[in-house]
Design a protein around this motif. Structure first.
Motif, PDB file in Angstrom:
ATOM      1  N   PRO A 198     -12.188   4.787  -4.561  1.00  0.00           N
ATOM      2  CA  PRO A 198     -10.850   4.781  -4.100  1.00  0.00           C
ATOM      3  C   PRO A 198      -9.713   5.903  -4.740  1.00  0.00           C
ATOM      4  O   PRO A 198      -8.636   5.857  -4.406  1.00  0.00           O
ATOM      5  CB  PRO A 198     -10.528   3.191  -4.389  1.00  0.00           C
ATOM      6  CG  PRO A 198     -11.574   2.852  -5.369  1.00  0.00           C
ATOM      7  CD  PRO A 198     -12.697   3.488  -5.195  1.00  0.00           C
TER       8      PRO A 198
ATOM      9  N   GLY B  28      -7.938  -1.318  10.391  1.00  0.00           N
ATOM     10  CA  GLY B  28      -6.805  -2.334  10.286  1.00  0.00           C
ATOM     11  C   GLY B  28      -5.574  -2.086   9.809  1.00  0.00           C
ATOM     12  O   GLY B  28      -4.282  -2.600  10.244  1.00  0.00           O
ATOM     13  N   GLY B  29      -5.259  -0.521   9.249  1.00  0.00           N
ATOM     14  CA  GLY B  29      -4.080  -0.230   9.073  1.00  0.00           C
ATOM     15  C   GLY B  29      -3.273   0.048  10.031  1.00  0.00           C
ATOM     16  O   GLY B  29      -3.707   0.570  11.257  1.00  0.00           O
ATOM     17  N   LEU B  30      -1.916  -0.071  10.017  1.00  0.00           N
ATOM     18  CA  LEU B  30      -1.020   0.089  11.128  1.00  0.00           C
ATOM     19  C   LEU B  30      -1.282   1.638  11.586  1.00  0.00           C
ATOM     20  O   LEU B  30      -1.236   2.035  12.668  1.00  0.00           O
ATOM     21  CB  LEU B  30       0.421  -0.196  10.635  1.00  0.00           C
ATOM     22  CG  LEU B  30       1.420   0.140  11.653  1.00  0.00           C
ATOM     23  CD1 LEU B  30       1.026  -0.928  12.673  1.00  0.00           C
ATOM     24  CD2 LEU B  30       2.624  -0.283  10.993  1.00  0.00           C
TER      25      LEU B  30
ATOM     26  N   PRO C 227      -8.381   8.179  -0.499  1.00  0.00           N
ATOM     27  CA  PRO C 227      -7.112   8.328   0.475  1.00  0.00           C
ATOM     28  C   PRO C 227      -6.810   9.577   0.664  1.00  0.00           C
ATOM     29  O   PRO C 227      -6.183   9.956   1.726  1.00  0.00           O
ATOM     30  CB  PRO C 227      -5.931   7.507  -0.344  1.00  0.00           C
ATOM     31  CG  PRO C 227      -6.752   6.635  -1.291  1.00  0.00           C
ATOM     32  CD  PRO C 227      -7.819   7.352  -1.586  1.00  0.00           C
TER      33      PRO C 227
ATOM     34  N   PHE D  37      -2.150   2.539   4.453  1.00  0.00           N
ATOM     35  CA  PHE D  37      -2.150   3.051   5.483  1.00  0.00           C
ATOM     36  C   PHE D  37      -1.459   2.266   6.457  1.00  0.00           C
ATOM     37  O   PHE D  37      -1.963   1.841   7.948  1.00  0.00           O
ATOM     38  CB  PHE D  37      -3.716   3.269   5.848  1.00  0.00           C
ATOM     39  CG  PHE D  37      -4.443   4.384   5.282  1.00  0.00           C
ATOM     40  CD1 PHE D  37      -3.874   5.667   5.634  1.00  0.00           C
ATOM     41  CD2 PHE D  37      -5.014   4.524   4.161  1.00  0.00           C
ATOM     42  CE1 PHE D  37      -4.646   6.794   5.093  1.00  0.00           C
ATOM     43  CE2 PHE D  37      -5.387   5.123   3.443  1.00  0.00           C
ATOM     44  CZ  PHE D  37      -5.360   6.563   3.927  1.00  0.00           C
ATOM     45  N   GLY D  38      -0.664   1.221   5.980  1.00  0.00           N
ATOM     46  CA  GLY D  38       0.055   0.385   6.902  1.00  0.00           C
ATOM     47  C   GLY D  38      -0.967  -0.961   7.014  1.00  0.00           C
ATOM     48  O   GLY D  38      -0.448  -1.676   7.894  1.00  0.00           O
ATOM     49  N   GLY D  39      -1.895  -1.305   6.350  1.00  0.00           N
ATOM     50  CA  GLY D  39      -2.616  -2.416   6.482  1.00  0.00           C
ATOM     51  C   GLY D  39      -1.921  -3.472   5.817  1.00  0.00           C
ATOM     52  O   GLY D  39      -2.227  -4.525   5.774  1.00  0.00           O
TER      53      GLY D  39
ATOM     54  N   ILE E  12      -2.289   4.514  -1.937  1.00  0.00           N
ATOM     55  CA  ILE E  12      -1.817   4.834  -0.573  1.00  0.00           C
ATOM     56  C   ILE E  12      -1.992   3.863   0.451  1.00  0.00           C
ATOM     57  O   ILE E  12      -3.163   3.750   0.804  1.00  0.00           O
ATOM     58  CB  ILE E  12      -2.486   6.285  -0.296  1.00  0.00           C
ATOM     59  CG1 ILE E  12      -1.886   7.365  -1.249  1.00  0.00           C
ATOM     60  CG2 ILE E  12      -2.070   6.622   1.082  1.00  0.00           C
ATOM     61  CD1 ILE E  12      -2.273   8.737  -0.967  1.00  0.00           C
TER      62      ILE E  12
ATOM     63  N   PRO F 130      -4.920   6.111  -5.310  1.00  0.00           N
ATOM     64  CA  PRO F 130      -5.536   4.823  -4.952  1.00  0.00           C
ATOM     65  C   PRO F 130      -4.867   3.847  -4.373  1.00  0.00           C
ATOM     66  O   PRO F 130      -5.334   2.975  -3.486  1.00  0.00           O
ATOM     67  CB  PRO F 130      -6.157   3.990  -6.003  1.00  0.00           C
ATOM     68  CG  PRO F 130      -6.301   5.289  -7.156  1.00  0.00           C
ATOM     69  CD  PRO F 130      -5.158   6.021  -6.871  1.00  0.00           C
TER      70      PRO F 130
END
Lengths: 659, 117, 483
Positions: C264, C402-404, C268, A657-659, A655, A653
């Protein structure tokens, strides 16, 4: 079913007004160019039905002029708070506009059946398809409820104008003229677009009504910038100085096109835009007077150039520019008065100029369309644009001659005709700003010149002896009837704008807003302008009624310097050409160098690499089905192990994503 | 050391002694992998088809085992459906392979590679 | 009594229609036109049923079947796709392979499977309906019995399809073992309690499920069948395969992953896999499309790339992602069918599908050339066509995550769309600038013309009136989703 019900029905169906001609356009396009007559009937039916709805809308507004403007819209693009609408707005101004545009357009399309008779099959249908497209976009333009919708239609109008100017695209001059019109107006359009975006950026809306309410919050500098940018669009479209150079060339299109687009409606779009955004101009302290002066300069120089033309359509073209300048002058002066009043704490008082400019827009549309159609009738009979190849047509073509006379009297401002009333309003506006006497002087001067060049054209074309070849005769009724109708309208339409409190037009236009400022009807400027107009007519009579060739040669010799200046269009074309040749071409060379050697290099390299990669990857597809299956298995193996490993090291949970 | 070997041996012995869910799962995984291997390596289309059947049946074992473990009939029902679908699949497959035989004069999957690149 | 059947009325009527066509064949009707006409009329007659189903939320068969806004949306889309394929087939079959009556009824069975698939709320129903989609499609791909390419396409499609099915089933068995049930509702509750560290079996389940679905939507690396099958299969069938199973696959991914595994604890994992598939599909699809000489192969690769864009939006796992993917599937269906339709009309006579067949199309058939222009530019995402709006929403959905990683992916996707212009414009260059090899004009029969007109109108209307996309958002919101 009484009148009120009918008109409210029309109001609900206002979206039909632009849609009907558009459907006609699609229909002609789809059915192909093979249908000959039928395409014209489709087109006329479309615009006529639009006219009927417009009449209903206008009646509806006339019955309740003080009602709130009627709006329908869809949210076209919505993203978070930002919304761009596609919508229509019916208020008194747009009701008047759609009414007269559909009326003029219907008459001109009927006339076109006769005028375009010589066209080959394809051309005939193409002509009517373009005309419908134009009508649809023009109606969309005047009905738009926000600047974005307006801008879309604005560009569509430009496109259809381009298509119609270059209608005879085999002719090089026509193709060039179309290009010129498109490119020159583009300068103005760019400014308009920037203005719209800037306005949207500041207020978050482009809806006319919402913008009007938000104006006080913007600050004077911003409003001035926006007003000037919007005005730059109007300069391009309405052929104002210094972007007026395209309009005379646009006369390469068929004459009914010149009548509809380049006299009555499209070029009026700029004036309409200023009228529509009038509150913005009123709120800007310095912008209005710039508008007024540009209008005045345009009116004057165009009138000068009209004096020396030999091509009847060019006379009318310059006269159109001049009259448009006149309207701009009125709107500018009106907004100036309004701005002065606002800065002195008073209520908006610019209505006189606003009414005058708009009223002249309407009357001008009728009599200029009439004049163009008469010219077209003469051209169709003589097969030449050259006035020296005409003469004496009044006897051979009585209807055309008489209706042209009506139009010429109207534009010169001779009493019972419509031009008198609208011009008088403008001059009255000018006399009410004594701070700027130059504007008033120019206004009077242009009255004289207008009368002079119009009657010069009249005498050359319709009086004296016939100087051309062949035996011209009156055109078929499908062409003369529209002339008669337009002439009749020209005679009567002025009375709706009687000066003073009886000005029905003004009262209607400003109903619901601040009341028209109480201006005293002063007869002095009226009489002066009348005298000047009569003087113009008499001068033209003296020179051109008898022995025109000798007299013109005499004039040419006497005023050779001025004559050359006028004839060379004040060297404006040469000026633009110089700019293009010396400045733009230099920039273009530099850009070309960078583009060729730097940008292209990068692009070609990337392209080559991508192509090579594609060529390499292509052979992965070997055609052997078991290798495909192997590919799937490898993927399973890798992702399975990868995810398993991942789940050992990172709590799933979490992980990121670069946010 | 001896204790460790004993433990290993003991574990192994227990593994074979006490047949439970895990045994079935490992069996099915083995059969499934044999099926995959067959699909990828066999040249004869019929054998490939048989390997596919092997994969389907491996899944059946899974379902039965899970169903038994969970005590719900869903696993068995699912297995029945798979058997039916696999039969249909085989019928369609055989029809296509016969057609291939007619067109290519053989059922070698490797030779059927007209379409590529 | 009859009200109970309303939620499944689409499926009922389509299956009745399919059996009716089989009966017609048995009773010796030999005219293709009759078959097609019965099918077309039947399909059109089912459309008004939408009225009764709109806004309905029903669960049937003990929770194995669900009817909600999304299901109705996709069902109507499938009816339209099948209708268009019927219209195209009518003209195409005239010149091509010897006619057998089951052609149309098999198409209808596929349609039935598609409709069931988007409504499945149980892995068993899902599996059966996917097989119902696949089996007739294998046969349809191999329908030209005497044609080597067609039978090869059938074999490849079948072998790989069955292979992917088996892996899909293995995944299902793993999910069943972990969750203890095959119903989606149970998966939702179980997913919230899962611990993938302790029991990694579910990982295998997710990978297996995504392999099966990825095969259906031809996402890379499961894409390798699609260029070969498209090239070999009869063109109307290829057109059908290029849109319908993909739309169904996207719908299933939405229902099975975005809606059922949103917890969640597992999300992912599949988001990562979707991102991986998306990146690979975009790259391989766009790059490999460039050197293609065959139009159908090129469209296959272009379709792979398009699916990559859609998966990117789905990976964001938001309502906007779902809405934009649904919107994109409509326009992708109509756009792709438009391109295939033009190809069918141009190559009806000689069966080749090489891009060079389009040479000089603008002179031979200006209307067809225009249609080709519209569809290819829409696929490339040029405004004001539908493809632009669709792509815009897809990328927006991904960007809003929003994630990179997502932002980088959006950038990458945009670069990819630039690359894609290269091959789309390459075809248009051939159609508009190359001299025609064959001077004859291309005859456009009524039914195909009608179908193409429908496609063209949709491309343009969806492009300039994106309020329709707000309409898609409304559908998703009616399903109780507001993220």
């Amino acid at each position: 079913m009484n009148l009120i019900d009918l008109s409210s029905m029309a109001m609900k169906d206002v979206w039909l007004i632009p849609l009907l001609p558009f459907l006609a356009f699609i229909l002609i396009l789809v059915t192909g160019v093979k249908l000959r007559k039928i395409s014209s009937y489709i087109s006329i039916l479309g615009i006529f039905l639009a006219f009927v709805v417009s009449a209903g809308v206008l009646i509806g507004r006339l019955l309740s002029p003080e009602a709130d403007p009627y709006q329908i819209f869809v949210n076209w693009i919505t993203y978070k708070d930002a919304t761009i609408q596609l919508g229509l707005l019916v208020d008194n101004l747009s009701a008047i506009m759609v009414f007269f545009i559909t009326l003029v357009a219907t008459l001109i399309q009927v006339y076109s059946i006769g005028y375009m008779d010589h066209e080959k099959d394809g051309g005939f249908a193409r002509y009517f398809a373009y005309m419908s497209l134009f009508a649809a976009s023009m109606l969309g333009l005047v009905l738009a409820n926000n600047l974005f919708s307006l801008y879309i239609c604005w560009e569509l109008v430009g496109l259809s104008s381009y298509l119609l100017i270059g209608f005879w695209y085999q002719k090089k001059s026509a193709a060039d003229a179309a290009k010129k019109a498109f490119v020159v107006t583009r300068f103005g359009d760019l400014g308009l677009l920037i203005g719209i975006v800037f306005l949207y950026f500041l207020t978050g809306t482009t809806n006319f009504i919402e913008v009007r309410d938000l104006l006080p919050t913007l600050g004077a500098v911003n409003v001035t910038i926006i007003a000037l940018l919007i005005f730059s669009g109007a300069v391009g479209k309405s052929a104002q100085f210094p972007l007026h150079v395209w309009l005379p060339d646009a006369m390469e299109g068929p004459t009914p096109v010149s009548a509809l687009i380049h006299a009555a409606t499209m070029v009026a779009a700029g004036v309409y835009l200023v009228a529509r955004t009038f509150p913005i101009f009123e709120a800007a302290p310095t912008a209005p007077i710039i508008v007024a002066y540009i209008g005045a300069v345009t009116a004057l120089i165009a009138a000068c150039m009209a004096v020396v033309q030999v091509d009847i359509k060019r006379v009318l073209a310059y006269s159109t520019i001049s009259q448009l300048g006149y309207m701009m002058m009125a709107l500018g002066a009106g907004a100036y008065i309004g701005a002065m009043a606002v800065s002195h704490g008073g209520a908006s008082a610019g209505t006189q100029g606003y009414v005058a400019g708009t009223f002249h827009l309407v009357t001008h549309a009728f009599f200029k369309a009439l004049l163009f159609l008469c010219a077209g009738s003469a051209i169709h009979a003589v097969m030449s644009n050259d006035m020296w190849g005409m003469g004496g047509l009044g006897k051979k073509m009585p209807v055309t001659g008489l209706t042209f006379l009506v139009g010429a009297l109207a534009i010169s401002g001779i009493p019972p005709f419509s031009g008198f009333f609208s011009k008088d309003e403008i001059i009255a506006t000018m006399t009410s700003i004594p701070q700027h006497p130059i504007l008033m002087i120019i206004a009077f001067l242009v009255v004289f010149m207008t009368a002079y060049y119009m009657f010069r054209a009249y005498y050359l074309t319709f009086c004296g002896e016939y100087r051309g070849e062949g035996a011209p005769h009156e055109n078929p009724r499908v062409m003369t009837w529209p002339l008669v109708i337009l002439a009749a309208i020209t005679v009567v339409v002025g009375f709706v704008g009687m000066p003073g409190d009886a000005n029905m037009f003004g009262n209607f236009l400003t109903a619901g807003g601040p009341h028209i400022s109480e201006h005293v009807v002063s007869f002095t400027p009226m009489i002066i302008s009348l005298i000047l107009a009569l003087a113009g007519i008499s001068t033209a009579f003296a020179f051109y009624y008898k022995r025109p060739q000798e007299n013109e040669a005499l004039l040419k010799k006497r005023f050779s310097l001025l004559w050359t200046l006028f004839d060379k269009k004040f060297y404006m074309d040469d000026f633009w050409e110089w700019i293009v040749r010396n400045i733009l071409f230099l920039a273009a060379r530099v850009a070309e160098f960078i583009d060729n050697y730097f940008i292209d290099g990068v692009v070609n390299l990337t392209g080559y690499l991508i192509g090579a990669a594609g060529d390499r990857l292509r052979y992965e597809e070997s055609g052997k089905v078991q290798q495909y299956a192997l590919m799937i298995v490898i993927f399973l193996f890798v992702t399975g192990l990868g995810l398993l490993a991942l789940s050992r090291f990172i709590n799933i949970p979490n992980i990121p994503f670069g946010g | 050391m001896i204790e460790f070997i004993y433990n290993c041996f003991n574990n192994c012995w227990n593994f074979f002694l006490d047949v439970g869910l895990v045994h079935y799962l490992i069996l099915s995984a083995l059969i499934f992998c044999i099926g995959i291997y067959g699909v990828i390596t066999r040249r004869n289309a019929i054998t490939v088809l048989m390997s596919l059947e092997l994969m389907f049946n491996a899944v059946n074992i899974n379902f039965i085992a899970f169903g038994r473990q969970l005590g719900t009939p869903v696993g068995q029902v699912f297995a029945l459906f798979i058997i039916a679908v696999a039969a249909a699949e085989a019928a369609v497959g055989l029809a296509i392979i016969i057609n291939i035989y007619r067109n290519f004069r053989g059922v070698d999957v490797d030779k059927v590679d007209l379409l590529k690149w | 009594m009859l009200e109970k059947f309303i939620p499944i009325s689409f499926e009922l009527s389509v299956s009745v229609l399919a059996f009716l066509l089989l009966l017609l064949d048995i009773f010796g009707v030999r005219s293709k036109r009759v078959f097609a006409a019965v099918g077309i009329i039947g399909l059109i007659l089912t459309l008004p049923l939408t009225n009764h189903m709109w806004g309905m939320h029903a669960t049937l068969f003990g929770g194995a079947y669900v009817l909600d806004g999304m299901a109705v949306f996709f069902k109507v889309l499938f009816i339209f796709i099948t209708l268009l394929i019927f219209l195209f087939s009518l003209d195409f079959l005239e010149k091509k392979f010897e006619f057998r009556g089951e052609y149309y009824s098999m198409l209808l069975f596929v349609c039935l499977g598609l409709m069931l698939a988007v409504s499945s709320a149980d892995l068993l129903t899902l599996f059966i309906s996917i097989e119902l989609i696949s089996l007739p499609l294998y046969l349809l791909a191999a329908f030209e019995k005497k044609n080597k390419a067609s039978s090869e396409a059938g074999l490849k499609y079948f072998l790989l399809g069955a292979f992917a099915s088996a892996i899909f089933l293995y995944g299902i068995s793993m999910v069943y073992g972990t969750v203890g049930s095959t119903k989606f509702v149970d998966i939702i509750t179980a997913a919230g309690k899962m611990n993938l560290y302790a029991s990694p079996v579910m990982l295998l389940g997710i990978i297996g499920l995504l392999t099966g679905l990825g095969f259906k939507i031809s996402a890379s690396p499961f894409h390798m069948w699609s260029p070969d099958v498209f090239e070999g299969a009869p063109t109307p069938v290829a057109a059908f395969i290029s849109v319908a199973p993909k739309a169904a696959g996207i719908a299933i991914i939405i229902r099975l992953f975005l809606l059922s595994m949103a917890a969640p604890q597992v999300q992912p994992v599949w988001v990562l896999i979707l991102l991986l598939l998306s990146a690979m599909s975009m790259t391989i699809g766009n790059l490999t499309a460039i050197p293609q000489k065959d139009f159908k192969r090129m469209l296959a690769y272009s379709g792979i790339a398009q699916i990559g864009y859609v998966l990117l939006a789905l990976a964001a796992a938001t309502t906007l992602g779902i809405a934009s993917a649904m919107f994109y599937m409509i326009l992708y269906a109509f756009t792709n069918l438009g391109a295939f339709g033009v190809l069918m009309l141009v190559t009806r006579m000689n069966g080749s599908s090489s891009i060079s067949e389009f040479a000089g199309l603008s002179k031979r058939a200006p209307a067809l050339a225009l249609m080709l222009l519209l569809s290819l530019l829409s696929l490339a995402g040029i405004p004001p066509l539908a493809g632009f709006v669709g792509k815009f929403y897809l990328f927006l959905a991904a960007f809003q995550h929003g994630g990179l990683l997502f932002k980088i992916m959006v950038l990458y996707a945009i670069l990819n769309s630039v690359v894609s212009l290269y091959y789309y414009l390459g075809v248009l260059k051939v159609a508009y600038f190359d001299p025609p090899a064959d001077e004859g004009t291309v005859r456009v029969p009524t039914s195909s013309g009608l179908a193409l007109f429908l496609c063209g109108m949709t491309i343009v209307v969806l492009g300039i009136l994106p309020p329709l996309s707000t309409w898609v958002v409304n559908i998703t919101q009616s399903m109780g989703l507001s993220l």
